[in-house]
Write a protein that holds these residues in place. Sequence first.
Motif, PDB file in Angstrom:
ATOM      1  N   UNK A  47       0.839  -1.315   0.056  1.00 16.05           N
ATOM      2  CA  UNK A  47       0.122   0.085  -0.053  1.00 16.05           C
ATOM      3  C   UNK A  47       0.922   1.231  -0.002  1.00 16.05           C
ATOM      4  N   UNK A  48       1.985   1.372   0.637  1.00 11.36           N
ATOM      5  CA  UNK A  48       2.747   2.517   0.499  1.00 11.36           C
ATOM      6  C   UNK A  48       3.404   2.622  -0.864  1.00 11.36           C
ATOM      7  N   UNK A  49       3.735   1.510  -1.327  1.00 15.02           N
ATOM      8  CA  UNK A  49       4.292   1.591  -2.854  1.00 15.02           C
ATOM      9  C   UNK A  49       3.061   2.272  -3.702  1.00 15.02           C
ATOM     10  N   UNK A  50       1.852   1.864  -3.659  1.00 19.92           N
ATOM     11  CA  UNK A  50       0.908   2.208  -4.419  1.00 19.92           C
ATOM     12  C   UNK A  50       0.449   3.824  -4.078  1.00 19.92           C
ATOM     13  N   UNK A  51       0.775   4.156  -2.902  1.00 23.85           N
ATOM     14  CA  UNK A  51       0.647   5.546  -2.416  1.00 23.85           C
ATOM     15  C   UNK A  51       1.399   6.460  -3.235  1.00 23.85           C
ATOM     16  N   UNK A  58       0.827  12.368  -9.832  1.00 22.29           N
ATOM     17  CA  UNK A  58       0.188  13.515  -9.565  1.00 22.29           C
ATOM     18  C   UNK A  58       1.031  14.846  -9.246  1.00 22.29           C
ATOM     19  N   UNK A  59       2.309  14.768  -8.832  1.00 19.72           N
ATOM     20  CA  UNK A  59       3.371  15.821  -8.579  1.00 19.72           C
ATOM     21  C   UNK A  59       4.066  16.166  -9.839  1.00 19.72           C
ATOM     22  N   UNK A  87       7.264   6.911  11.933  1.00 18.09           N
ATOM     23  CA  UNK A  87       7.229   7.690  10.586  1.00 18.09           C
ATOM     24  C   UNK A  87       7.902   7.085   9.564  1.00 18.09           C
ATOM     25  N   UNK A  88       7.544   7.197   8.372  1.00 15.41           N
ATOM     26  CA  UNK A  88       8.088   6.384   7.117  1.00 15.41           C
ATOM     27  C   UNK A  88       8.492   7.367   5.899  1.00 15.41           C
ATOM     28  N   UNK A  89       9.526   7.369   5.673  1.00 15.23           N
ATOM     29  CA  UNK A  89      10.131   8.114   4.443  1.00 15.23           C
ATOM     30  C   UNK A  89      10.262   7.420   3.161  1.00 15.23           C
ATOM     31  N   UNK A  90       9.525   7.746   2.148  1.00 15.88           N
ATOM     32  CA  UNK A  90       9.523   6.959   0.930  1.00 15.88           C
ATOM     33  C   UNK A  90      10.266   7.950  -0.137  1.00 15.88           C
ATOM     34  N   UNK A  91      11.369   7.304  -0.797  1.00 18.29           N
ATOM     35  CA  UNK A  91      12.003   7.960  -2.135  1.00 18.29           C
ATOM     36  C   UNK A  91      11.683   6.957  -3.138  1.00 18.29           C
ATOM     37  N   UNK A 200      -3.290  -4.787  -5.535  1.00 17.80           N
ATOM     38  CA  UNK A 200      -2.096  -5.351  -5.358  1.00 17.80           C
ATOM     39  C   UNK A 200      -1.825  -5.852  -3.928  1.00 17.80           C
ATOM     40  N   UNK A 201      -2.038  -5.050  -2.980  1.00 22.39           N
ATOM     41  CA  UNK A 201      -2.094  -5.599  -1.624  1.00 22.39           C
ATOM     42  C   UNK A 201      -2.843  -6.443  -1.144  1.00 22.39           C
ATOM     43  N   UNK A 202      -4.077  -7.049  -1.607  1.00 19.13           N
ATOM     44  CA  UNK A 202      -4.754  -8.063  -1.299  1.00 19.13           C
ATOM     45  C   UNK A 202      -4.148  -9.355  -1.665  1.00 19.13           C
ATOM     46  N   UNK A 203      -3.237  -9.517  -2.780  1.00 23.00           N
ATOM     47  CA  UNK A 203      -2.409 -10.447  -2.895  1.00 23.00           C
ATOM     48  C   UNK A 203      -1.678 -10.814  -1.687  1.00 23.00           C
TER      49      UNK A 203
END
Length: 275
Positions: A47-51, A58-59, A87-91, A200-203
Amino acid sequence: MSASPSGTDVEPLQDRKDGARYFEAAYRVRTGDVDQQMRVRLDAVARYLQDIANDNIEATDYGASDPFWIVRRTVIDVIRPFSWPAGVTAQRWCGALSTRWTNMRVRLTADHETNRFNPDEREPGLIETEAFWINVNDQGMPSRITDGMLDMLSQMTDEHRLRWRSMNPDKAPDASSVELPDRQHVLRSTDFDPFKHLNNAAYLEAIEDELIDQPDLVEGPHRAVIEYLRPIVPGVSITLRRVREADRLLVWMLIPDDAGDQVVAATVSVSKLPT
């Protein structure tokens, strides 16, 4: 770089090119993301990867020109596990590409916090991921990435001749040849997205059910690889065929075809990483 699983020929994930641009976003680990031991589950990572994929496009100016993408594979290397609270930082950046598909890398880091339910100090978390994304048109067919987006992605990597190579065995063994019996996995209406495709997360929620009985695989560093072969739509029943090897669990997600024969919709492997 992350290490490759013991006993397999899976290559480590490549690091970011020096000076390459990347997109960054911040998220929170919530109680709905963790298991009963407060470990962040694989489906939560998905879900983090989808977000961040949604937030990234969008950016940019390419949400209109290149809006449709499907994931063919996701690799998740859990180097130092995440837990709640944090807290999570995603790059996110492009690690390799061709004219119709890309390997998008996402590095997730977690700054762990403490509270009354989890008072112990924990080291920062690290999860390295890579997803093979295919650009498609509104009919779902692979389509050339527009020149503008291709130029932007090309600046992030020197690998411009990306080719598909499967990382999981795509042919399921015969049920009579495996030790574990087949298991049915029940889907819910909430598992499907607005396009009537299984999220994808449901798999990976189905895989988390398997890991309850295979806890040693996720006690330390581990790699999960999921490859999507056929779409799963509402009303379809899923059968899981499973093989446990020394340091790896293999799962084939089977669905009936039009003739009623079982075919592979997705493959998943979860392997220990050397420490």
